[in-house]
Design a protein around this motif. Structure first.
Motif, short mmCIF file in Angstrom:
data_model
loop_
_atom_site.label_atom_id
_atom_site.label_comp_id
_atom_site.label_asym_id
_atom_site.label_seq_id
_atom_site.Cartn_x
_atom_site.Cartn_y
_atom_site.Cartn_z
N UNK A 61 37.86 60.66 56.33
CA UNK A 61 36.70 59.88 56.78
C UNK A 61 36.65 58.59 55.96
N UNK A 62 36.43 57.49 56.64
CA UNK A 62 36.36 56.20 55.96
C UNK A 62 34.90 55.81 55.73
N UNK A 63 34.66 55.28 54.55
CA UNK A 63 33.34 54.79 54.17
C UNK A 63 33.49 53.35 53.69
N UNK A 64 32.50 52.52 53.99
CA UNK A 64 32.47 51.18 53.41
C UNK A 64 31.03 50.71 53.34
N UNK A 110 25.26 59.48 52.70
CA UNK A 110 26.67 59.81 52.45
C UNK A 110 26.86 60.40 51.06
N UNK A 111 26.07 59.95 50.07
CA UNK A 111 26.19 60.51 48.72
C UNK A 111 25.70 61.95 48.66
N UNK A 112 24.75 62.31 49.52
CA UNK A 112 24.30 63.70 49.57
C UNK A 112 25.42 64.60 50.07
N UNK A 113 26.18 64.11 51.04
CA UNK A 113 27.28 64.88 51.61
C UNK A 113 28.50 64.89 50.68
N UNK A 114 28.78 63.75 50.05
CA UNK A 114 29.95 63.59 49.18
C UNK A 114 29.53 62.95 47.86
#
Length: 140
Positions: A61-64, A110-114
């Motif tokens: 999964x890509x995050x930006x 997203x920080x909660x998930x990763x």
């Protein structure tokens, strides 16, 4: 009149040769360029931090996210709280100080998930302020 038709047809022909996937990528990049220009106008210098996180053996999964330059007081709080509250929590606070408002909710989710995203991005943000492993030391 025929020259005009030929020009229109040749222009349409080039677009017709573009695959749907290529068109989607081009439109996505154009939207990204527009968004970056809007963010620079609103915040001044803006930094994009992107990463790829493995979901499992076959999927990534890509995050930006976009960030303003972290302030020195925010960096000082980050260093102080890292020893007291832990690196993950202090990285989260440090990032939320610097992330643009438009990305704040998405980053928090997203920080909660990763949770590792916090440390990875926190490290990149400290590089902007000069904390790097590429310094050289030589005994004279």
């Amino acid at each position: 009149m025929e020259d005009i038709k030929k020009n229109v047809q040749s222009e349409g022909g080039a677009g017709a040769n573009e695959s749907t996937e290529q068109r989607e990528l081009r439109l996505k990049r154009e939207a990204e360029i527009k968004r970056e220009a809007e963010l620079r106008e609103k915040y001044g210098k803006v930094y994009r931090v992107g990463m790829t996180v493995p979901v499992d053996d076959t999927e990534e999964k890509e995050y930006s996210y976009y960030f303003k330059r972290p302030s020195v007081p925010s960096y000082d709080r980050y260093i102080k709280s890292a020893a007291q509250a832990g690196i993950t929590k202090s990285s989260k606070v440090f990032m939320l100080d610097a992330v643009v408002d438009e990305d704040k909710d998405r980053l928090t989710s997203d920080m909660e998930e990763n949770p590792g995203i916090a440390i990875t991005i926190g490290n990149k943000l400290t590089e902007i302020l000069g904390l790097t492993n590429t310094a050289n030391l030589k005994k004279l």
